[in-house]
Scaffold this motif. Structure first.
Motif, PDB file in Angstrom:
ATOM      1  N   ALA A  14     -33.035 -29.256 -45.038  1.00 22.59           N
ATOM      2  CA  ALA A  14     -32.898 -28.889 -43.624  1.00 22.59           C
ATOM      3  C   ALA A  14     -31.697 -29.591 -42.998  1.00 22.59           C
ATOM      4  O   ALA A  14     -30.896 -28.984 -42.276  1.00 22.59           O
ATOM      5  CB  ALA A  14     -34.178 -29.250 -42.874  1.00 22.59           C
ATOM      6  N   LEU A  15     -31.564 -30.878 -43.282  1.00 26.55           N
ATOM      7  CA  LEU A  15     -30.475 -31.632 -42.650  1.00 26.55           C
ATOM      8  C   LEU A  15     -29.111 -31.139 -43.137  1.00 26.55           C
ATOM      9  O   LEU A  15     -28.140 -31.119 -42.386  1.00 26.55           O
ATOM     10  CB  LEU A  15     -30.657 -33.131 -42.917  1.00 26.55           C
ATOM     11  CG  LEU A  15     -31.883 -33.731 -42.213  1.00 26.55           C
ATOM     12  CD1 LEU A  15     -32.068 -35.193 -42.568  1.00 26.55           C
ATOM     13  CD2 LEU A  15     -31.792 -33.566 -40.693  1.00 26.55           C
ATOM     14  N   ALA A  54     -29.007 -23.420 -36.812  1.00 27.24           N
ATOM     15  CA  ALA A  54     -29.861 -23.911 -37.908  1.00 27.24           C
ATOM     16  C   ALA A  54     -31.294 -23.703 -37.450  1.00 27.24           C
ATOM     17  O   ALA A  54     -31.716 -24.280 -36.452  1.00 27.24           O
ATOM     18  CB  ALA A  54     -29.586 -25.378 -38.174  1.00 27.24           C
ATOM     19  N   LEU A  55     -31.984 -22.839 -38.147  1.00 23.56           N
ATOM     20  CA  LEU A  55     -33.387 -22.561 -37.800  1.00 23.56           C
ATOM     21  C   LEU A  55     -34.261 -23.322 -38.788  1.00 23.56           C
ATOM     22  O   LEU A  55     -34.279 -23.026 -39.984  1.00 23.56           O
ATOM     23  CB  LEU A  55     -33.649 -21.054 -37.891  1.00 23.56           C
ATOM     24  CG  LEU A  55     -35.118 -20.647 -37.715  1.00 23.56           C
ATOM     25  CD1 LEU A  55     -35.615 -20.991 -36.318  1.00 23.56           C
ATOM     26  CD2 LEU A  55     -35.290 -19.155 -37.982  1.00 23.56           C
ATOM     27  N   ILE A  56     -34.968 -24.316 -38.277  1.00 22.81           N
ATOM     28  CA  ILE A  56     -35.692 -25.228 -39.169  1.00 22.81           C
ATOM     29  C   ILE A  56     -37.165 -25.261 -38.775  1.00 22.81           C
ATOM     30  O   ILE A  56     -37.479 -25.376 -37.584  1.00 22.81           O
ATOM     31  CB  ILE A  56     -35.135 -26.673 -39.019  1.00 22.81           C
ATOM     32  CG1 ILE A  56     -33.608 -26.713 -39.096  1.00 22.81           C
ATOM     33  CG2 ILE A  56     -35.786 -27.591 -40.052  1.00 22.81           C
ATOM     34  CD1 ILE A  56     -33.015 -26.347 -40.425  1.00 22.81           C
ATOM     35  N   MET A  60     -38.998 -33.359 -36.729  1.00 20.52           N
ATOM     36  CA  MET A  60     -38.401 -33.293 -35.382  1.00 20.52           C
ATOM     37  C   MET A  60     -37.545 -34.531 -35.106  1.00 20.52           C
ATOM     38  O   MET A  60     -36.454 -34.432 -34.547  1.00 20.52           O
ATOM     39  CB  MET A  60     -39.498 -33.150 -34.322  1.00 20.52           C
ATOM     40  CG  MET A  60     -40.137 -31.773 -34.295  1.00 20.52           C
ATOM     41  SD  MET A  60     -41.272 -31.566 -32.907  1.00 20.52           S
ATOM     42  CE  MET A  60     -42.790 -32.178 -33.579  1.00 20.52           C
ATOM     43  N   LYS A  61     -38.065 -35.708 -35.523  1.00 21.64           N
ATOM     44  CA  LYS A  61     -37.308 -36.957 -35.316  1.00 21.64           C
ATOM     45  C   LYS A  61     -35.956 -36.868 -36.014  1.00 21.64           C
ATOM     46  O   LYS A  61     -34.924 -37.203 -35.443  1.00 21.64           O
ATOM     47  CB  LYS A  61     -38.084 -38.130 -35.926  1.00 21.64           C
ATOM     48  CG  LYS A  61     -38.978 -38.841 -34.957  1.00 21.64           C
ATOM     49  CD  LYS A  61     -39.513 -40.104 -35.624  1.00 21.64           C
ATOM     50  CE  LYS A  61     -40.703 -40.604 -34.859  1.00 21.64           C
ATOM     51  NZ  LYS A  61     -41.677 -41.311 -35.675  1.00 21.64           N
ATOM     52  N   ALA A  62     -35.997 -36.411 -37.257  1.00 19.26           N
ATOM     53  CA  ALA A  62     -34.750 -36.337 -38.030  1.00 19.26           C
ATOM     54  C   ALA A  62     -33.776 -35.350 -37.384  1.00 19.26           C
ATOM     55  O   ALA A  62     -32.566 -35.588 -37.334  1.00 19.26           O
ATOM     56  CB  ALA A  62     -35.055 -35.923 -39.464  1.00 19.26           C
ATOM     57  N   VAL A  90     -31.085 -29.597 -29.693  1.00 21.53           N
ATOM     58  CA  VAL A  90     -32.275 -29.103 -30.408  1.00 21.53           C
ATOM     59  C   VAL A  90     -33.181 -28.363 -29.425  1.00 21.53           C
ATOM     60  O   VAL A  90     -33.480 -28.872 -28.341  1.00 21.53           O
ATOM     61  CB  VAL A  90     -33.076 -30.266 -31.040  1.00 21.53           C
ATOM     62  CG1 VAL A  90     -34.310 -29.723 -31.768  1.00 21.53           C
ATOM     63  CG2 VAL A  90     -32.211 -31.086 -31.982  1.00 21.53           C
ATOM     64  N   VAL A  91     -33.582 -27.177 -29.805  1.00 22.65           N
ATOM     65  CA  VAL A  91     -34.559 -26.417 -29.011  1.00 22.65           C
ATOM     66  C   VAL A  91     -35.865 -26.409 -29.797  1.00 22.65           C
ATOM     67  O   VAL A  91     -35.881 -25.992 -30.960  1.00 22.65           O
ATOM     68  CB  VAL A  91     -34.087 -24.958 -28.817  1.00 22.65           C
ATOM     69  CG1 VAL A  91     -35.136 -24.156 -28.050  1.00 22.65           C
ATOM     70  CG2 VAL A  91     -32.735 -24.912 -28.137  1.00 22.65           C
TER      71      VAL A  91
END
Ligand code: NOJ
Length: 761
Positions: free
Chosen positions: A492-493, A406-408, A532-534, A542-543
C-alpha cells in the motif's frame, strides 16, 4: 361549491366501491371457510421455511411437499427459486384439500436484486420520496420473482449503536421513524395490493426490539409504558395507519411477557387502540422460544400466542402440532382460530392470489425489470443522498478529476460488503465498488492505484463473525493464502508514494452488522487503524471513506484526519454514488439519524434525552457528567456537512402569544454562503420546559430539504399546531399543557436558533 359536490360524490363512490369489494371478499372467504376442516384452518396459520433454500434462522422445516398436499401450509418464506415456488403453488392449488394458494415471503429489506443502501443509510437521506421509491422498486422486482410479501420495514427505534440491527432501521428518533415507516409501507403496497407490482408490507418487530439491554441482540428489555408510547411505538403505529397488511412479533419480552404471547401488545394496543386489521406473524420460531423464556411447553405457549392475537406461526410448527388438542381441551376457541385463518385468507384475497396464484411469478417481468436501467439509475441517485460528510477541513473534498489516487483499504473493492447485511436476493451482479466507481467517474485524467493495505481485522471474535456462510456463498469466495500484514502494508505504501491523494476505504464488513451482529467495541479494528496511521504518516492528503452498518466510535479518526466520509453500505450502485460525491458531481446532503458517541461508554446516547435535576456543569462536581469524557456526542443527530455552507437567520414566529387550537408558523431564512449549489436539511425541534412529566430537551417536529444556489436565500416555514405539543403522561393521557414552548430551527439537533411562544389553552 360545485367543486365540493364533485369531491363529495367521488368520495362516496370510492367508499362504496371499497365497501362492495370488502363484502365480496367476506362472502368469498365465508364460503371457503365453511368447507374447511379445523385442521385445514390451522394449516393456514403455518408458515414454513424449506430445507435447501436460503436460511435466515436456526432451523428449517422438512417434508414440505407432503405438508402442502395435506393442507398444512399457509405461508412460506425464503423460496429463492421461482420454478420451485411455482411447483409448490401448483401442489397447493391442485392437490391440497381446499386448494388455497400459499403466500410467499422474503426479507426484501433494502432492495431485491437491485440493492439500495442499507435502511439506516436511506434514513440519513431525509428524502421520503426517494425512500418510498426504493421500496417500490424492491416490490417491482420481488413481485416478478415469486414474492408477494416482504418482512419489511423494520421500524424499531434504537439508541444503541452496539446493536447490529440499527443497520435495518431508521435511527433513534420516533418522529422521523414514523415518517420512514409510512413511506416504506406506501412504497411496497402502493394504493392497490392486487396490482402485480405491489407486495404486502410487514411492520416489525413489534415491539421495542431495538431497546435490547446492552445492545445485545435478542436481549431482555424493561421499559415504562410511557417510553413505549412516547418514544418507541410511533413508527409501528404509523406503519399500521399507512395500511401495512402484516405485523411481525419481536423476540424480546415486554413487561416480562414475550411479545409473541403478549395479549396487551397484540390485541389491546395493535388492534383495539390502533385499529390494525391485517395479520400478525411471529418472528422466526419466536413462538417456540417462549418455552426458553420460561413460559411453558409448546402446547401452552402456542395457545398463549394464538390467544394473544397472533395469526401465523413462522417455522416453529407449534400451531400446527398443538392447536387442535388445545381446542379439545378448551384452552383455545375455534372462533379465535377462525379469526386468524380469516385474516390470512383476507391478505391472500387482497393480493389477488385467489384470482391468479401465479401472478407473482413472471419471467418476462423478471427479465425486463430486474436490474433495469431505471432501477440502477435510481439506486445510484438514492445512494448519493445517503453519504454523510462528517468532516472536510481544508476543503480536501471534492477531489479534482485529475491526478493519481491511491485507493487503499480492505473495503475498497469488496462487492458483498458494499451490498450490506440482509441484501435480499442481491448478488454480486452489477455491484459497483468504490474502486469501480472512482475508475468510472474519474475519467481519463485520473489514475486509480489500489491496494488492500490490511486485513479487516485480526480479532478472533470479529474474524469468526466475518465467516458469514451466506455471504461467502454469494461471493463464491474460497479460502486463499493470506499475505502477511507487513507485506500488505508495504504494498500500500509503495502505491501511495507517487499519489496526489490517498483514499482509505475502511470500516466494517457487511457481516458485522445486521441480525445477531452486536458489538461491544464500535471502533474500527486495530489492523485497519495501523494502516490508517501509516497512511497519515506519508504526510499526504488522506480521505477516510468509512463503510459500516452503524454509527462507529470515530474519536481517533476525527482527531487524526481532515476528511471523513460516512459511506455506510451503499448497495448495488454504491461505488458509483460514492465517487459522484468524492468528485463533487453530487454535493453531499445526508445527515445522520443516529448520534455518534465518543465512546461506547456514552451509550445509550440520543439527542432527545431528558434533563436531569443536575444538568452538566463544569464548575459543579455534583452534576450529571463523566470525569473522563464530555457528555456531548462526537457528531449529533441530524449532523452532516455539504461542500457549500449555509447560514441560518433568526427564527421568527407568526405570534409570540397564542391561544387554543390554532396554527403557528415558525420561519427562518437559510442562505447558501458558499460557491456551490447544495441541499440543506433544515430541522425543527421543540422543547416543552414545564409539563406534567419531565420532557426531552428537544424533539424533532419537522424538516425540509431545500436546494439553494450559491448566494441564494430561501425562507423555510413550518406550521405547528397543538398536536405537535402533545405528549404521554404517566397515566398515558395524550395531551398538551398551556405554557411556554421553545422552537429551535437549525442544521442539526445541537445547533439551532431559538424562538419562544406562550401557548394558552
Ligand atoms: C428473523 C428476523 O428477526 C426477522 O427480521 C426476519 O424477518 C425473519 N428472521 C425471517 O427471515
Amino acid at each position: 361549491m360545485r367543486k365540493i359536490t364533485f369531491w363529495l360524490v367521488l368520495s362516496v363512490l370510492i367508499f362504496q366501491a371499497i365497501a362492495q369489494e370488502n363484502s365480496d371478499m367476506d362472502v368469498f372467504i365465508s364460503n371457503l371457510m365453511s368447507e374447511m376442516t379445523l385442521q385445514e384452518k390451522i394449516g393456514q396459520l403455518n408458515q414454513v421455511a424449506p430445507h435447501g433454500w436460503v436460511v435466515t434462522g436456526s432451523s428449517v422445516n422438512e417434508d414440505i411437499e407432503k405438508k402442502v398436499i395435506a393442507g398444512q401450509v399457509g405461508g412460506m418464506l425464503n423460496s429463492m427459486n421461482p420454478d420451485m415456488t411455482r411447483k409448490i403453488q401448483e401442489l397447493a392449488i391442485t392437490k391440497s384439500p381446499s386448494k388455497i394458494p400459499i403466500i410467499f415471503g422474503l426479507d426484501v429489506i433494502h432492495g431485491f436484486k437491485t440493492i439500495f443502501p442499507i435502511p439506516f443509510a436511506l434514513s440519513c437521506s431525509w428524502n421520503l420520496n426517494r425512500i418510498e421509491q426504493s421500496a417500490r422498486i424492491a416490490a417491482t422486482e420481488a413481485s416478478a420473482s415469486g414474492f408477494c410479501w416482504t418482512f419489511s420495514p423494520m421500524v424499531d427505534i434504537s439508541r444503541d449503536p452496539r446493536w447490529g440491527r440499527v443497520a435495518e432501521g431508521a435511527g433513534e428518533d420516533p418522529w422521523w421513524g414514523a415518517k420512514v415507516a409510512e413511506a416504506m409501507v406506501k412504497g411496497y403496497q402502493g394504493n392497490d395490493l392486487s396490482d402485480e407490482r405491489t407486495i404486502l408490507a410487514c411492520i416489525k418487530h413489534f415491539a421495542i426490539y431495538g431497546a435490547a439491554e446492552a445492545g445485545r441482540d435478542y436481549n431482555t428489555i424493561d421499559m415504562s409504558r410511557l417510553s413505549m408510547y412516547q418514544d418507541y411505538f410511533p413508527p409501528y403505529k404509523a406503519g399500521v395507519e399507512a395500511g401495512a397488511g402484516s405485523v411481525m412479533t419481536s423476540f424480546n419480552v415486554v413487561d416480562r411477557i414475550p411479545a409473541t404471547g403478549n395479549r396487551w401488545l397484540m390485541t389491546n394496543v395493535l388492534r383495539d387502540q390502533w385499529g390494525f386489521e391485517g395479520f400478525v406473524v411471529t418472528d422466526y420460531r419466536a413462538n417456540n422460544e417462549m418455552s426458553v423464556h420460561g413460559l411453558g411447553d409448546l402446547k401452552t405457549i402456542s395457545a398463549l400466542s394464538l390467544n394473544a392475537g397472533v395469526d401465523m406461526d413462522m417455522v416453529g410448527e407449534g400451531f400446527l402440532t398443538t392447536l387442535e388438542s388445545s381446542v379439545s381441551e378448551g384452552t383455545v376457541k375455534i372462533e379465535d382460530i377462525d379469526k386468524a385463518c380469516r385474516r390470512i385468507l383476507e391478505a391472500k384475497y387482497k393480493l389477488g392470489l385467489f384470482n391468479d396464484p401465479y401472478k407473482y411469478i413472471d419471467s418476462i417481468r423478471m427479465q425486463n425489470e430486474v436490474f433495469s436501467d431505471s432501477h440502477l439509475k435510481a439506486a445510484r441517485e438514492i445512494a448519493q443522498q445517503t453519504v454523510v460528510l462528517l468532516k472536510n477541513d481544508k476543503n480536501i473534498l471534492p477531489l479534482k478529476k485529475q491526478g493519481r489516487i491511491a485507493l487503499i483499504g480492505p473495503l475498497a473493492d469488496s462487492k458483498s460488503d458494499m451490498l450490506g447485511s440482509w441484501a435480499g436476493a442481491g448478488s454480486r451482479e452489477n455491484v459497483s465498488t468504490l474502486k469501480h466507481g472512482l475508475e468510472t467517474v474519474g475519467g481519463a485524467n485520473v489514475t486509480v492505484a489500489f491496494a488492500k493495505g490490511a486485513e479487516p481485522t485480526d480479532d478472533p471474535f470479529l474474524l469468526a463473525a466475518s465467516q458469514n456462510p451466506w455471504q461467502r456463498r454469494r461471493d463464491g469466495q474460497t479460502e486463499e493464502v493470506k499475505p502477511s500484514a507487513d507485506s500488505l502494508l508495504a504494498e500500500a505504501l509503495e502505491i501511495c508514494r507517487d499519489a496526489d491523494v490517498i483514499i482509505a476505504s475502511v470500516g466494517e464488513l457487511a457481516s458485522w452488522s445486521g441480525e445477531a451482529a452486536s458489538r461491544t467495541d464500535i471502533t474500527i479494528p486495530q489492523t485497519q487503524r495501523r494502516l490508517m496511521k501509516a497512511l497519515k504518516e506519508t504526510g499526504k492528503r488522506v480521505v477516510l471513506v468509512i463503510s459500516s452498518g452503524r454509527p462507529l466510535d470515530l474519536t481517533w479518526e476525527n482527531e487524526n484526519f481532515d476528511a471523513i466520509v460516512m459511506a455506510w453500505q451503499g448497495g448495488t450502485q454504491g461505488g458509483l454514488a460514492l465517487a459522484d460525491v468524492l468528485f463533487g458531481d453530487y454535493n453531499p446532503s445526508a445527515k445522520t439519524t443516529m448520534t455518534f458517541p465518543r465512546s461506547v461508554g456514552q451509550i445509550p446516547i440520543y439527542y432527545s434525552q431528558l434533563n436531569t435535576g443536575r444538568p452538566a456543569n463544569p464548575f459543579n462536581k455534583f452534576s450529571s457528567k463523566y470525569i473522563d469524557s464530555p457528555n456531548e456526542p462526537l457528531f449529533p443527530f441530524g449532523y452532516g456537512l455539504s461542500y457549500t455552507t449555509f447560514e441560518y437567520g433568526n427564527v421568527s414566529l407568526s405570534d409570540s402569544l397564542v391561544r387554543g387550537d390554532v396554527t403557528l408558523t415558525a420561519s427562518v431564512n437559510v442562505t447558501n454562503t458558499g460557491e456551490r449549489a447544495g441541499e440543506e436539511v433544515v430541522q425543527l425541534y421543540l422543547a416543552d420546559p414545564v409539563a406534567r412529566v419531565s420532557r426531552p430537551l428537544k424533539e424533532l417536529k419537522g424538516f425540509e430539504k431545500v436546494l439553494l444556489e450559491p448566494g441564494e436565500t430561501k425562507t423555510v416555514s413550518f406550521t405547528i399546531n397543538t398536536n405537535d405539543l402533545k405528549y404521554y403522561d404517566s397515566e398515558l393521557n395524550y395531551d398538551w399543557d398551556a405554557g411556554e414552548f421553545v422552537f429551535y430551527i437549525g442544521p442539526n439537533s445541537s445547533d439551532g436558533k431559538e424562538a419562544r411562544v406562550m401557548w394558552e389553552k
